[in-house]
Design a protein around this motif. Structure first.
Motif, mmCIF file in Angstrom:
data_model
loop_
_atom_site.group_PDB
_atom_site.id
_atom_site.type_symbol
_atom_site.label_atom_id
_atom_site.label_comp_id
_atom_site.label_asym_id
_atom_site.label_seq_id
_atom_site.Cartn_x
_atom_site.Cartn_y
_atom_site.Cartn_z
ATOM 1 N N ARG A 235 47.182 34.662 34.316
ATOM 2 C CA ARG A 235 47.427 35.047 35.695
ATOM 3 C C ARG A 235 48.481 36.148 35.778
ATOM 4 N N PHE B 193 46.920 39.332 34.940
ATOM 5 C CA PHE B 193 45.986 39.649 36.024
ATOM 6 C C PHE B 193 46.728 40.242 37.223
ATOM 7 N N LEU B 194 47.846 39.588 37.556
ATOM 8 C CA LEU B 194 48.600 40.083 38.705
ATOM 9 C C LEU B 194 49.195 41.460 38.423
ATOM 10 N N SER C 227 46.449 43.888 38.846
ATOM 11 C CA SER C 227 46.062 44.094 40.243
ATOM 12 C C SER C 227 47.123 44.886 40.999
ATOM 13 N N TYR D 274 49.494 45.483 48.690
ATOM 14 C CA TYR D 274 49.450 44.692 47.461
ATOM 15 C C TYR D 274 48.459 43.523 47.575
ATOM 16 N N VAL E 118 40.738 43.187 43.353
ATOM 17 C CA VAL E 118 40.617 42.832 41.935
ATOM 18 C C VAL E 118 40.007 41.427 41.795
#
Lengths: 571, 324
Positions: A19, A22-23, A26, B50, B57
């Protein structure tokens, strides 16, 4: 247009990212989208599987539990609130007794809407959930959804605590059956039982049925019988019944067997179920025509899409004498004596004991014997615990829950009785059927003494009904979500509310097509072998159930269907 | 008139009077601008962009609430595009938006113009009555009872006038029409039109009257042209808002009957409730793309105010204005 990216079920070929990474990824993308915001705060804890049950500590360790004002256990009400409402005082005294015994545990009030699934799921993901919350809410109030929520780690594993507190051994027989069937996943538990209920039943005016010289509705009656009774009770500006969406849907799905006969194992995958509602189209059309007949031909029902599934509208209409029947939770009847516009007020206005004014009876069976003798389902409401809780906090939260539903419930019930001198205030609503036997023994009076012999006998009769086997009891739980029920609900809402005559057979074909198209894009997380083994067990149990309870239906419809469509698919 | 054109206008008026900025003044000016802008930009990035970027995503993953996330490529988009209910939901959203704009968009404009023609005292009272801050949810629940086929007000009126019983929301052919109708009594945009009209100098109307212009002529040649930029902006908002319609069908019909009033956002909500976060996000992004497309077409098709001065970039403004 099809954009297909093939992925074998269970394949690990796709890249796994943590995670955190992933964050990070993103965050680097400044691309605009819309949608799920709360997910950004997800965390990735890997819960270690627990070992065997451990003995309970003699004293609870230091722990601070965040509790919601909306339940199940709010913080101790302040003195003003206690002065304003005696039940707050009783609750405060009960809870304070436990806090005094466990001085290391503190409760911290939080304003979290524990009845709102979205709010709760977001809170769990974001680490702001209360320590204890309603498990049924996060599962959308259906058994499959609850198990899926647990599979997605939305609740702490409580298997050891369930064993340590001997939860199963202390439960009533009826509650235990539901707990073990609906709340266990591969022998593990993710919560604790809270309340037991016989769920939705038909509430009817016993006095009016007697006045008309009609036979009282009984267990085993059918939807055709309900239609005839509604027609007979329609008079003097009063309608026979108010029909909500969900009971009508249940009539089609459960009582008429559409949810069983319309869904078939699909070995071709990647989703292991496919749909064919057209196989028993004639029976389904007959069932739809019967329900529509109540509304459009006999005009003996109130049914409007705006009222939809609101449970309070029929309750109010019933207690005001505007309708003679409604299908609703049993809790709508067992409301305390002070409930405004409640059933007690109705009996007072009629001038008869409640038991002689209002009767309850199990939901009707299908026209063709499906779901015989009833499609009632026993429901167990449970609590779940925040998966982010530490060990000490989890033990404290579980201990609090057990206290409030055993000794605490008894002392609270006794205090309520002392204050009101009315057993209906003790045996009311969700507290009318305690989950733990020691509570039944400890509370003053009984359900029958509070509400009358006839009502208590009906509750008992419905609680003891054999429950129809559910796939969730046998088929391993999916961690991947599958297609939703929207298409089925669409078909039904059209039948129940559209005045124009439907072509049910054509609708069923369309429904099958839509659902199969949807299912084709889902992948099961369970292997076919495990699925097939579970499904075989399920169909065996279902066959045995119907052979015993609906032999005609079993012989004429279910068994031929099973042999022709299911057994070959399962191999 | 948009903010940047207003700034450009003001700048244009001062052009020629100001000497060109020196490089150091220009840098200082830029730094000041960014200091003032920083809080807004930061808040927008943290709370706006954000999460939106994260959502984008997420639509390419299996988006679980807890545990590891797996990239799944276009799987969610494929699932959504192949779901027949998605096409139905988009159809409903588009029809709802078109119906809503056709039936309700013009009314607040007319109301605002008519209000301006009333005596000031009457106008104030009418404004109070018409522009009461009505709760949208409360209004929806009220209308649910008005439409009730068994005991609703409209049914009583219909049968009282000798018509057959009407299905109202129970008919999949009529449900969107009846869902749009309550929008006629929500005059929120009317306040904006009224404010625009009040900013028109009365001398314009007086001059027109001297020239012999009547009521309609004044509306056609003065009121409507002055309102044009605001009307276009409100039209844009109406399109965007109606394509994202959720609460009215949710509260009044739950998307029924037969999915005839289930909008795209309602379907997103349904999917979210099934813990299908990636699918819900993918569907949201498809809706976002549709709205962007519609807005782009509108921007292309509808000309801006022909009287507006040419736009200038921020850099150009800073460079030309210096530190004045």
């Amino acid at each position: 247009m099809t954009i297909r990216t093939p992925r074998a079920p269970g394949s690990n070929a796709a890249p796994i990212v943590t995670r955190r990474s992933f964050l990070r990824a993103s965050a680097a993308l400044g691309i605009v989208g819309t949608g799920v915001v709360g997910l950004a705060a997800c965390s990735a804890d890997d819960d270690d599987p627990s070992g065997g049950p451990e003995p309970l500590p003699t004293e609870l360790a230091e722990a601070t539990l965040v509790v919601s004002d909306a339940g199940p256990y709010k913080a101790v009400p302040d003195e003003t609130a206690q002065a304003e409402n005696p039940s707050n005082k009783i609750y405060a005294d009960t809870l304070q007794a436990w806090l005094d015994e466990n001085p290391a545990v503190k409760l911290e009030a939080a304003n979290v809407d524990v009845w709102n699934k979205d709010a709760m799921v977001t809170a769990i993901a974001g680490g702001t959930a209360p320590a204890i919350y309603y498990a049924n809410v996060i599962g959308g109030w259906n058994n499959e959804g609850i198990k899926q929520a647990f599979a997605q780690q939305l609740a702490a594993d409580t298997t050891d605590l369930v064993a340590s507190f001997d939860v199963v051994g202390r439960m009533t027989d009826a509650a235990r059956l539901v707990w073990e069937r609906n709340w266990a996943i591969d022998g593990r538990y993710f919560g604790a039982p809270l309340t037991f209920s016989i769920g939705e039943v038909v509430h009817y005016r016993r006095d009016l049925v007697d006045q008309l010289g009609l036979p009282q509705p009984q267990l085993g009656w059918t939807w055709a019988d309900l239609r005839a009774l509604a027609k007979a009770l329609t008079a003097d500006g009063r309608k026979g019944i108010m029909l909500r969406t969900s009971p009508m849907n249940a009539a089609f799905k459960t009582a008429e067997g559409a949810d069983v006969l319309g869904r078939l194992p699909n070995p071709d995958g990647p989703w292991w179920w496919r749909y064919d509602y057209g196989i028993d189209a004639d029976s389904h059309a007959e069932a739809v025509a019967n329900l529509r007949g109540i509304i459009f031909e006999d005009e003996s029902a109130l049914a409007d899409i705006g009222t939809g599934d609101d449970p309070w509208a029929p309750r109010h209409a019933f207690n005001r004498g505007e309708i003679a029947m409604h299908i609703n939770s049993i809790d709508m009847l067992l409301q305390g004596p002070d409930a405004e516009d409640g059933p007690v007020a109705l009996s007072d206005s009629v001038g008869l004991p409640l038991d002689d004014v209002t009767g309850i009876v199990a939901l009707p069976a299908g026209l063709n014997g499906h779901a015989s003798p009833s499609s009632c389902e026993n429901i167990l409401q449970s609590v779940a615990f925040d998966p982010e809780l530490g060990d000490d906090e989890l033990v404290a939260a579980f201990s609090l829950h057990m206290y409030m539903n055993t000794e605490g419930q008894v002392s609270r019930g006794q205090a309520q009785y002392d204050a009101a001198q009315d057993l209906r205030s003790v045996w009311q609503g969700a507290r009318a059927y305690p989950v733990f036997t020691e509570v039944i023994d400890g509370l003053p009076g009984s359900l029958a003494e509070g509400w009358g012999e006839k009502i208590a006998a009906s509750v008992q009769e419905i609680a003891e009904l054999t429950q129809r086997p559910d796939p969730g009891w046998f088929v391993p739980v999916e961690s991947n979500p599958g297609p939703g029920d929207e298409a089925l609900n669409d078909a039904m809402s059209k039948w129940w509310y559209e005045p124009s005559e439907p072509d049910v057979a054509a609708d069923l074909d369309t429904l099958s097509d839509v659902r199969n198209q949807q299912a084709a894009s889902f992948s099961s997380s369970v292997s076919w072998d495990d699925f097939a083994a579970g499904a075989s067990e399920y169909y065996d149990a279902l066959s045995a159930h119907w052979e015993e309870n609906a032999p005609d239906f079993h012989r004429d419809t279910f068994k031929p269907w099973l042999e022709e469509h299911v057994r070959p698919a399962l191999g | 008139m948009t903010t940047d054109t207003a700034v450009a206008d003001a700048t244009a008026a001062e052009d020629g009077a100001q000497p060109p900025a020196t490089p150091s003044r220009s840098r200082r000016r830029r730094r000041q601008l960014w200091i003032f802008l920083a809080p807004a930009v930061l808040l927008n990035l943290v709370w706006g962009w954000y999460p939106l970027a994260t959502s984008f995503v997420l639509s390419f993953t299996d988006a679980r609430l807890r545990g590891d996330v797996t990239f799944t490529g276009f799987e969610s988009y494929e699932r959504m595009i192949n779901d027949p209910l998605v096409a139905q939901a988009f159809r409903v959203s588009i029809i709802f938006a078109v119906l809503s704009i056709v039936l309700t968009f013009v009314v607040p404009i007319l109301v605002a113009i008519l209000l301006m023609e009333m005596p000031r005292r009457t106008m104030r009272w009418m404004m109070l009555l018409w522009f009461l801050p009505l709760s949208s949810v409360g209004t929806a629940i009220l209308w649910r009872y008005v439409y009730n086929t068994d005991y609703g007000l409209l049914q009583s009126i219909a049968t009282g006038l000798g018509f057959d019983r009407q299905p109202f929301l129970n008919s999949s052919d009529q449900v969107l029409f009846w869902l749009v109708i309550p929008g006629l009594v929500l005059y929120g945009p009317g306040l904006i039109y009224l404010a625009t009209l009040q900013s028109v100098p009365t001398s314009y109307y007086e001059a027109a009257e001297i020239e012999g212009a009547g009521f309609w002529r004044k509306i056609w040649t003065i009121s409507l042209p002055r309102m044009r930029p605001v009307i276009l902006m409100m039209l844009m908002f109406a399109v965007i808002g109606n394509l994202q319609q959720f609460e009215w069908p949710m509260l009044m019909t739950d998307g029924g009957p037969g999915g005839a009033s289930r909008t795209a956002v309602m379907y997103v909500y349904d999917i979210l409730n099934q813990l299908r976060y990636a699918d819900a996000t993918a569907l949201s992004i498809l809706l976002f793309a549709l709205i962007m497309l519609v807005v782009a077409v509108m921007r292309f098709a509808i000309r801006e105010d022909p009287d507006a001065p040419p736009r200038r970039s921020l850099r150009e403004l800073v460079t030309r204005k210096g530190d004045h």
